[in-house]
Write an enzyme that holds these catalytic residues in place. Sequence first.
Site, PDB file in Angstrom:
ATOM      1  N   ARG A  35       1.263  -2.671  -8.277  1.00  0.00           N
ATOM      2  CA  ARG A  35       2.463  -3.073  -9.019  1.00  0.00           C
ATOM      3  C   ARG A  35       3.630  -2.112  -8.728  1.00  0.00           C
ATOM      4  O   ARG A  35       4.766  -2.539  -8.498  1.00  0.00           O
ATOM      5  CB  ARG A  35       2.142  -3.072 -10.515  1.00  0.00           C
ATOM      6  CG  ARG A  35       3.158  -3.845 -11.357  1.00  0.00           C
ATOM      7  CD  ARG A  35       2.790  -3.758 -12.830  1.00  0.00           C
ATOM      8  NE  ARG A  35       1.356  -3.949 -13.047  1.00  0.00           N
ATOM      9  CZ  ARG A  35       0.700  -3.504 -14.121  1.00  0.00           C
ATOM     10  NH1 ARG A  35       1.353  -2.893 -15.077  1.00  0.00           N
ATOM     11  NH2 ARG A  35      -0.603  -3.713 -14.253  1.00  0.00           N
ATOM     12  N   ASN A  61      -5.110  -5.146 -14.096  1.00  0.00           N
ATOM     13  CA  ASN A  61      -5.494  -6.189 -15.062  1.00  0.00           C
ATOM     14  C   ASN A  61      -6.829  -6.830 -14.704  1.00  0.00           C
ATOM     15  O   ASN A  61      -7.187  -7.867 -15.280  1.00  0.00           O
ATOM     16  CB  ASN A  61      -4.418  -7.282 -15.091  1.00  0.00           C
ATOM     17  CG  ASN A  61      -3.072  -6.736 -15.519  1.00  0.00           C
ATOM     18  OD1 ASN A  61      -2.946  -6.161 -16.597  1.00  0.00           O
ATOM     19  ND2 ASN A  61      -2.069  -6.888 -14.678  1.00  0.00           N
ATOM     20  N   LYS A  95      -4.412  -0.087  -1.691  1.00  0.00           N
ATOM     21  CA  LYS A  95      -4.635  -0.681  -0.376  1.00  0.00           C
ATOM     22  C   LYS A  95      -3.293  -0.670   0.370  1.00  0.00           C
ATOM     23  O   LYS A  95      -2.278  -0.899  -0.268  1.00  0.00           O
ATOM     24  CB  LYS A  95      -5.127  -2.134  -0.525  1.00  0.00           C
ATOM     25  CG  LYS A  95      -6.433  -2.258  -1.309  1.00  0.00           C
ATOM     26  CD  LYS A  95      -6.694  -3.728  -1.678  1.00  0.00           C
ATOM     27  CE  LYS A  95      -7.894  -3.867  -2.610  1.00  0.00           C
ATOM     28  NZ  LYS A  95      -8.101  -5.253  -3.092  1.00  0.00           N
ATOM     29  N   LYS A 109       0.687  -9.171  -1.587  1.00  0.00           N
ATOM     30  CA  LYS A 109      -0.738  -9.363  -1.867  1.00  0.00           C
ATOM     31  C   LYS A 109      -1.511  -8.072  -1.601  1.00  0.00           C
ATOM     32  O   LYS A 109      -1.382  -7.484  -0.527  1.00  0.00           O
ATOM     33  CB  LYS A 109      -1.310 -10.505  -1.025  1.00  0.00           C
ATOM     34  CG  LYS A 109      -0.851 -11.860  -1.516  1.00  0.00           C
ATOM     35  CD  LYS A 109      -1.505 -12.980  -0.719  1.00  0.00           C
ATOM     36  CE  LYS A 109      -1.069 -14.330  -1.253  1.00  0.00           C
ATOM     37  NZ  LYS A 109      -1.619 -15.429  -0.450  1.00  0.00           N
ATOM     38  N   GLY A 110      -2.305  -7.687  -2.563  1.00  0.00           N
ATOM     39  CA  GLY A 110      -3.123  -6.481  -2.425  1.00  0.00           C
ATOM     40  C   GLY A 110      -2.348  -5.189  -2.647  1.00  0.00           C
ATOM     41  O   GLY A 110      -2.917  -4.109  -2.644  1.00  0.00           O
ATOM     42  N   ASP A 159     -12.674  -8.636  -3.426  1.00  0.00           N
ATOM     43  CA  ASP A 159     -11.328  -8.497  -3.953  1.00  0.00           C
ATOM     44  C   ASP A 159     -11.215  -9.517  -5.091  1.00  0.00           C
ATOM     45  O   ASP A 159     -12.017 -10.456  -5.182  1.00  0.00           O
ATOM     46  CB  ASP A 159     -10.348  -8.824  -2.804  1.00  0.00           C
ATOM     47  CG  ASP A 159      -8.921  -8.890  -3.258  1.00  0.00           C
ATOM     48  OD1 ASP A 159      -8.447  -7.918  -3.847  1.00  0.00           O
ATOM     49  OD2 ASP A 159      -8.274  -9.930  -3.028  1.00  0.00           O
ATOM     50  N   LEU A 160     -10.237  -9.339  -5.968  1.00  0.00           N
ATOM     51  CA  LEU A 160     -10.110 -10.284  -7.092  1.00  0.00           C
ATOM     52  C   LEU A 160      -9.039 -11.347  -6.819  1.00  0.00           C
ATOM     53  O   LEU A 160      -9.353 -12.505  -6.543  1.00  0.00           O
ATOM     54  CB  LEU A 160      -9.793  -9.516  -8.385  1.00  0.00           C
ATOM     55  CG  LEU A 160      -9.574 -10.388  -9.627  1.00  0.00           C
ATOM     56  CD1 LEU A 160     -10.817 -11.166 -10.004  1.00  0.00           C
ATOM     57  CD2 LEU A 160      -9.107  -9.535 -10.802  1.00  0.00           C
ATOM     58  N   ASP A 161      -7.774 -10.897  -6.868  1.00  0.00           N
ATOM     59  CA  ASP A 161      -6.666 -11.852  -6.732  1.00  0.00           C
ATOM     60  C   ASP A 161      -6.663 -12.460  -5.337  1.00  0.00           C
ATOM     61  O   ASP A 161      -6.531 -11.740  -4.347  1.00  0.00           O
ATOM     62  CB  ASP A 161      -5.321 -11.142  -6.966  1.00  0.00           C
ATOM     63  CG  ASP A 161      -5.171 -10.621  -8.387  1.00  0.00           C
ATOM     64  OD1 ASP A 161      -5.831 -11.150  -9.286  1.00  0.00           O
ATOM     65  OD2 ASP A 161      -4.384  -9.687  -8.591  1.00  0.00           O
ATOM     66  N   THR A 169      -4.584 -15.944  -8.522  1.00  0.00           N
ATOM     67  CA  THR A 169      -3.552 -15.430  -9.413  1.00  0.00           C
ATOM     68  C   THR A 169      -2.260 -15.094  -8.654  1.00  0.00           C
ATOM     69  O   THR A 169      -1.284 -14.704  -9.281  1.00  0.00           O
ATOM     70  CB  THR A 169      -4.060 -14.158 -10.136  1.00  0.00           C
ATOM     71  OG1 THR A 169      -4.749 -13.379  -9.175  1.00  0.00           O
ATOM     72  CG2 THR A 169      -4.970 -14.500 -11.297  1.00  0.00           C
ATOM     73  N   SER A 220     -10.512  -4.208  -6.639  1.00  0.00           N
ATOM     74  CA  SER A 220      -9.192  -4.830  -6.783  1.00  0.00           C
ATOM     75  C   SER A 220      -8.108  -3.783  -6.979  1.00  0.00           C
ATOM     76  O   SER A 220      -8.349  -2.739  -7.582  1.00  0.00           O
ATOM     77  CB  SER A 220      -9.226  -5.757  -8.003  1.00  0.00           C
ATOM     78  OG  SER A 220      -7.926  -6.203  -8.327  1.00  0.00           O
ATOM     79  N   ALA A 221      -6.906  -4.102  -6.489  1.00  0.00           N
ATOM     80  CA  ALA A 221      -5.755  -3.224  -6.726  1.00  0.00           C
ATOM     81  C   ALA A 221      -5.182  -3.441  -8.118  1.00  0.00           C
ATOM     82  O   ALA A 221      -4.339  -2.667  -8.582  1.00  0.00           O
ATOM     83  CB  ALA A 221      -4.672  -3.512  -5.684  1.00  0.00           C
ATOM     84  N   GLU A 250     -11.798 -10.247   1.389  1.00  0.00           N
ATOM     85  CA  GLU A 250     -10.393  -9.989   1.069  1.00  0.00           C
ATOM     86  C   GLU A 250      -9.501 -11.157   1.455  1.00  0.00           C
ATOM     87  O   GLU A 250      -9.842 -11.926   2.357  1.00  0.00           O
ATOM     88  CB  GLU A 250      -9.916  -8.777   1.896  1.00  0.00           C
ATOM     89  CG  GLU A 250      -9.810  -7.483   1.153  1.00  0.00           C
ATOM     90  CD  GLU A 250      -8.707  -7.451   0.102  1.00  0.00           C
ATOM     91  OE1 GLU A 250      -7.836  -8.341   0.091  1.00  0.00           O
ATOM     92  OE2 GLU A 250      -8.716  -6.529  -0.710  1.00  0.00           O
ATOM     93  N   ASP A 251      -8.345 -11.262   0.813  1.00  0.00           N
ATOM     94  CA  ASP A 251      -7.389 -12.309   1.201  1.00  0.00           C
ATOM     95  C   ASP A 251      -6.092 -11.725   1.753  1.00  0.00           C
ATOM     96  O   ASP A 251      -5.203 -12.500   2.131  1.00  0.00           O
ATOM     97  CB  ASP A 251      -7.018 -13.182  -0.012  1.00  0.00           C
ATOM     98  CG  ASP A 251      -6.149 -12.434  -0.992  1.00  0.00           C
ATOM     99  OD1 ASP A 251      -6.496 -11.276  -1.336  1.00  0.00           O
ATOM    100  OD2 ASP A 251      -5.093 -12.964  -1.383  1.00  0.00           O
TER     101      ASP A 251
HETATM  102  P1  B16 Z   1      -1.469  -5.620 -11.278  1.00  0.00           P
HETATM  103  P2  B16 Z   1      -6.162  -7.654  -5.579  1.00  0.00           P
HETATM  104  C1  B16 Z   1      -3.629  -7.152  -6.331  1.00  0.00           C
HETATM  105  O1  B16 Z   1      -4.932  -7.559  -6.634  1.00  0.00           O
HETATM  106  C2  B16 Z   1      -2.717  -8.333  -6.063  1.00  0.00           C
HETATM  107  O2  B16 Z   1      -3.072  -8.971  -4.863  1.00  0.00           O
HETATM  108  C3  B16 Z   1      -1.290  -7.859  -5.955  1.00  0.00           C
HETATM  109  O3  B16 Z   1      -0.417  -8.966  -5.755  1.00  0.00           O
HETATM  110  C4  B16 Z   1      -0.898  -7.100  -7.219  1.00  0.00           C
HETATM  111  O4  B16 Z   1       0.427  -6.597  -7.126  1.00  0.00           O
HETATM  112  C5  B16 Z   1      -1.877  -5.944  -7.408  1.00  0.00           C
HETATM  113  O5  B16 Z   1      -3.201  -6.449  -7.495  1.00  0.00           O
HETATM  114  C6  B16 Z   1      -1.587  -5.159  -8.670  1.00  0.00           C
HETATM  115  O6  B16 Z   1      -1.813  -5.997  -9.759  1.00  0.00           O
HETATM  116  O7  B16 Z   1       0.003  -5.695 -11.440  1.00  0.00           O
HETATM  117  O8  B16 Z   1      -2.227  -6.675 -12.046  1.00  0.00           O
HETATM  118  O9  B16 Z   1      -2.013  -4.222 -11.534  1.00  0.00           O
HETATM  119  O10 B16 Z   1      -5.776  -8.717  -4.616  1.00  0.00           O
HETATM  120  O11 B16 Z   1      -6.346  -6.278  -4.976  1.00  0.00           O
HETATM  121  O12 B16 Z   1      -7.312  -8.059  -6.477  1.00  0.00           O
HETATM  122 MG    MG Z   2      -6.269 -10.085  -3.073  1.00  0.00          MG
END
Ligand code: B16
Ligand code: MG
Length: 227
Positions: free
Chosen positions: A55, A124, A151, A51-52, A15-17, A23, A120-121, A175-176
């Site tokens: 948007r 960005n 997710k 988280k995860g 996973d990224l964030d 982030t 990642s979800a 994952e976090d």
């Molecule tokens: P974005 P992950 C997720 O990333 C974040 O945990 C989550 O807080 C965020 O809303 C989601 O990505 C969408 O992100 O707005 O940048 O498209 O944890 O799956 O890497």
């Molecule tokens: Mg995450």
Amino acid sequence: MPSDTMPNIGGVIFDLDGVIVDTAQFHYTAWKTLAKQWNYELKINDNEQLKGVSRKDSVAKIAAWAGVQPTTAELHDVATRKNKLYLELCAKLTPNDILPGIANLIEELKENHIKVALGSASKNARFVIEKLGLESTFDVILDGNDVSHSKPNPEVFIKAAAQMKLSQQNCVVIEDAPAGIQAAISAQMLAVGLGDVAELHQADLVLPNAIDLTLSKLKQLYQQIVI
Ligand code: B16
Ligand code: MG
């Protein structure tokens, strides 16, 4: 079965964030600013539930917490402005922001010919990994632009395994977020949680961070649980 013919880990999906980079604080700052427009004071506990989560789903959740019923156009506008703010905050990321233990683990996996993927979800994700200097690190990158279901739906991890040409059972997810752990379980993958054990209790292993996460620890866990 002799150990060299046993099924084993073929790929690790990160996973990224919250796993590679923290982030979550930027998402929180940006959502908190935008939630004020609905007179809602976004709390840190609310952020845990985002988280995860994509948007689009996040902005809908915040509107529900605020007790407002915006039009689709307003939801879209808030999400767009949140993203602009989020990207401004991400612009200052550097390779020094890679979380402890992650670079070592990725290096060890690559040295041992284990594939590494990003799952990642975030839409960005590519921008963020470029800021971290990781753009040529991953064999496969799957992000919020590549999936129709976010997710806890397992789509992102299932697609990552397919692109690595691995069976899902030979993949491990790091994952976090509870939504991400649920997605890994639904994809029939070994799930390693980084963070709070109370929150991530569904994972096969929970560690506070990746500092002590090694390939041998992953292999040991895999042999205990999967084989
Ligand atoms: P974005 P992950 C997720 O990333 C974040 O945990 C989550 O807080 C965020 O809303 C989601 O990505 C969408 O992100 O707005 O940048 O498209 O944890 O799956 O890497
Ligand atoms: Mg995450």
